[in-house]
Design an enzyme around this catalytic site. Structure first.
Site, PDB file in Angstrom:
ATOM      1  N   PHE A  67      -5.453  -3.809   0.204  1.00 40.90           N
ATOM      2  CA  PHE A  67      -6.327  -4.737   0.770  1.00 40.90           C
ATOM      3  C   PHE A  67      -7.637  -3.638   1.259  1.00 40.90           C
ATOM      4  CE2 PHE A  67      -7.870  -5.717   5.231  1.00 40.90           C
ATOM      5  CZ  PHE A  67      -8.675  -6.727   4.801  1.00 40.90           C
ATOM      6  N   GLU A  88      -1.874   6.558   5.648  1.00 41.28           N
ATOM      7  CA  GLU A  88      -2.473   5.130   5.144  1.00 41.28           C
ATOM      8  C   GLU A  88      -4.051   5.023   5.299  1.00 41.28           C
ATOM      9  OE1 GLU A  88      -1.281   1.515   6.880  1.00 41.28           O
ATOM     10  OE2 GLU A  88      -1.874   0.396   5.144  1.00 41.28           O
ATOM     11  N   GLU A 116       2.337  -7.040   1.463  1.00 35.63           N
ATOM     12  CA  GLU A 116       1.846  -7.298   2.801  1.00 35.63           C
ATOM     13  C   GLU A 116       1.039  -8.493   2.689  1.00 35.63           C
ATOM     14  OE1 GLU A 116       0.697  -4.084   6.247  1.00 35.63           O
ATOM     15  OE2 GLU A 116      -0.706  -4.307   5.092  1.00 35.63           O
ATOM     16  N   ASP A 151      -3.043   1.330   0.468  1.00 37.60           N
ATOM     17  CA  ASP A 151      -2.992  -0.164   0.618  1.00 37.60           C
ATOM     18  C   ASP A 151      -4.053  -0.866  -0.011  1.00 37.60           C
ATOM     19  OD1 ASP A 151      -3.728  -2.566   2.040  1.00 37.60           O
ATOM     20  OD2 ASP A 151      -2.184  -1.992   3.291  1.00 37.60           O
TER      21      ASP A 151
END
Lengths: 292, 292, 292, 292
Positions: free
Chosen positions: B183, B148, B242, B181
């Protein structure tokens, strides 16, 4: 919008001495900038003579940036550290008055960089009291003190415009303003135009930075929307571009700002494109805000 | 797109025991999720029995997340720490095989959180060698290992999809994938759809998070554009939301993820809205990618 | 924002009789809408009894839309046509009062569809005079009259919020408002949030439509930004979704609105998704406008 | 991306004679453009000598635009009109070959402007057959024929890139391409980057126009996203800016394009800003598509 355009000296590197100050100011002026911003991690060691010469030689105006560190953290539970912080900001304000800069702004309310725990009520009260004292000092000196909200990794205290305004309100400061930075806003603000509108009366200075802190245009920050929101609330302040590349920075600063990639190789080209981009966004914003 | 929808257990809190595992899995299943993701900071202490019961009780599928720490950093110059890291990822892969999770993914290539200096060539070589070994282990176990990319403040090694793919290529891994991800992408990627297109063949899992890590919709991340870009490259993997709020997290985790604000108060409401938002974005993306 | 959500009856088709009024109102109420909008091309032929029954049966509130045609164009140089237009709007206002609708709004200032020449000063003066007269009539009846800016192909007179507000100001109307429609704004407004802020005091009603007039989410209109801008100026009015598909419309209306493609096949599904999308955008806008 | 930059002659006005051709070409070349586009409503009356002189004098390259009218509509049910349309496009292709333009493109498949009914199968078959014939003619002449999707109000036949590509496929043309225009795409395409990706192999030319057809930057079209999507699919063609203001156009053309407002007053300024904006967007797109 009447604002002038500035470039952060860090675009050209983080050494600031007679040679680099002259070269940076000349390059900035040749590109067409009105202002240069110099960052003080430690106001006691800023080379005032070099700064004066660079400005005089180029005709540029000056903005002064500041970031408190772990030994000058006005939010610290250690009274000696907190006192050193107050002294450092006070010294910075004197330098601003001395050099003709309108303000000192940046991370002026706590140390730059990471904390492992949320702020306590005592820490915040201490900051409010110290800022109230510094606000008075700023007033006496005829300069302003700006608070820059930075992202969660760089401060545990002020991450949003709302938080900066709340701190100013609690302080009762008459000489304080919010210094908005788009790199941080991209991470922290819910709705950027809405945050601008809510806090419009307090925004006194702007850092224009790309979402990845690289060259303006190479990320996804909505520059036109940002300028348009500022135009719509009548913002009259300046705009200073900030962009970092590992190509021009020292290892210490690379580590400090967690800059692990070479975003670009040619500072003058990046500064030049940034000025075009800011001018275009400002013109577009004014066009978009006009009545048809 | 065929992907299933998951929710990160941290939305409901960071305690994971028989009580919370059951409550979280039930809540997630009732809202309509297909999957729950459980994060291991330390795979040796994950409560396997509680996890099994929570899954069996709810019928949910499992995703396993992981973040190496300073004592299990496979990039460390200290061989003992690096060896502990390899052992920890190996153990996590065994757990995945044991619990029927398809993969372990997250910050599996270096310690989570801040470094003060850029990676060295030796550090990267060590990571490549260790990942190659872990890739083989994953293959033997019939599971996958995901990397990630996280933002510059959380890792000095892999901040972008391009960097994760380069690491996989250097490793020669056959059982590795990129775990995207949003964010982090909002901070690090230049052009998010372009990054997805360049690295499409390697994207195996997705965390959907708002730009400020609050409730989906409360920030400015372009969810529809993200789903549309994934749809256009034929992404078939899952989507797990998330979101963090200080309301539900321990002080240790609040400090770890630098979460200084209460983003929201009601985890079930946030999880429920997020599922609607992801479904809507996925449907819109499919609509937007259809030929008229 | 307190606004209620409505669905345009044209989502379900353009026949409006006892059968379709009942079916449309029931479907809208079951999906969860508060309001239905009915469009009058000709107020003299609206089936009042069917409308009343549909509303009573479903419990929905009513919005009345209107579009003047070439034979009822109040901007026409032919006094007979202009007079018929004034009579038609007057009749529509009476219907609103009669049926309990708060207003009549739409293309109430000139004929819908194309003109080959710009408006003349005489045409605009005529419209101002007629609207002043109709504004008074609206006041007497206790209802409002809304002007909907539409794109350049649908009107030669009012394409932007600014133009609608200028017309209201010139009219001196006390019972008039601007009816904003996002399909048209996407074509005509320079900066949509800026246009909303400039004209906030006059915006009384909103049509939410996708950029291509298909299902909400299947185009690129920034729904969240739109709701956020309205939230930031304190908009309190209603939101009605409008979407057209050739699947449910008559050939005459297909030609009238130049709708050459089957945007979607299932009206109830589109209406249902639209309500979720509007609720989500409204909630996100309120979240984005809250102070952290 | 290798593409050159052009400006549409209509930015400077719609008269095209020896005087205006020279002035327009000189102004465009001085600003820094590589190309000028000249629009033929009627290829039989284009002033070839003036065009040749303007090009020779300025050193600019030529793009030829075209829009069929009601008397030259190749989709017409009237065989005489359809035949005149085929002859007009054929004549335009000869002019392109004669003047050294690479192609003729625009609304080359049906009449510009409004229809009150959907296309019939017979109309489409006729267009396919005629385009097949014209494609062969283009091949013989060594030029290309481009189809420009325009919005629903300007054509009942080709509104999207998908539709243009479908028409090319049905025609079996070897010398045809899609001519994308951002003003129309903003109205008609669901997801603009997705539409570009789906139809990448056929996009041969691009009109860059603002969402409201005013000055680039004064609307909300995502110029950077557009250039980035083209960069990501390897587009190698040219970019020509198109912007209309009632200040410089004849009343006939104002009516034809439904241009009811004076978007701007200074053509040279608009053309100059547009070139900067396109260059910046192209550079940003290349930056955003590079691998970090």
């Amino acid at each position: 919008m009447q604002g002038k355009f500035g470039v952060h000296a860090l675009v050209f590197g983080d050494a600031w001495n007679e040679t680099t100050a002259r070269a940076t100011c000349r390059a900035a002026a040749e590109i067409g900038y009105d202002l240069v911003e110099v960052l003080m991690f430690d106001p006691w060691t800023l080379d005032l003579a070099a700064t004066r010469k660079g400005l005089a030689d180029s005709g540029l105006g000056l903005r002064l940036g500041m970031a408190l560190g772990p030994e000058t953290d006005i939010s610290s539970d250690d009274p000696a550290i907190a006192a050193r912080g107050v002294a450092a900001v006070g010294r910075a304000l004197e330098i601003a008055a001395d050099l003709g800069a309108p303000a000192v702004s940046g991370i002026t309310y706590a140390a730059f960089n990471s904390y492992a725990a949320p702020q306590t009520a005592a820490q915040r009260e201490r900051v409010v009291a110290s800022l109230a004292q510094l606000d008075k000092r700023a007033g006496d000196l005829g300069v302003k003190l700006g608070l820059e909200p930075v992202n969660r990794y760089e401060s545990y205290m002020v991450n949003t415009l709302d938080q900066a305004v709340a701190l100013i309100r609690d302080t009762g400061g008459q000489n304080m303003f919010v210094h908005a930075d788009t790199f941080h806003m991209n991470i922290e603000e819910g709705d950027i135009p809405a945050a601008i509108r809510r806090n419009a009366a307090h925004i006194g200075y702007v850092h224009v930075a790309e979402s990845n802190r690289g060259a303006l245009g190479g990320g996804h920050f909505d520059l036109k929307g940002f300028f348009s929101a500022l135009a719509s609330v009548g913002y009259k302040g300046d705009f200073t571009v900030e962009s970092f590349s590992s190509r021009v920075l020292s290892t210490a600063l690379i580590g400090g700002v967690r800059l692990w990639r070479e975003a670009w190789a040619d500072a003058a080209k990046v500064a030049s494109s940034a000025l075009l981009a800011m001018r275009a966004a400002k013109a577009a914003a004014e066009d978009a805000n006009k009545v048809w």
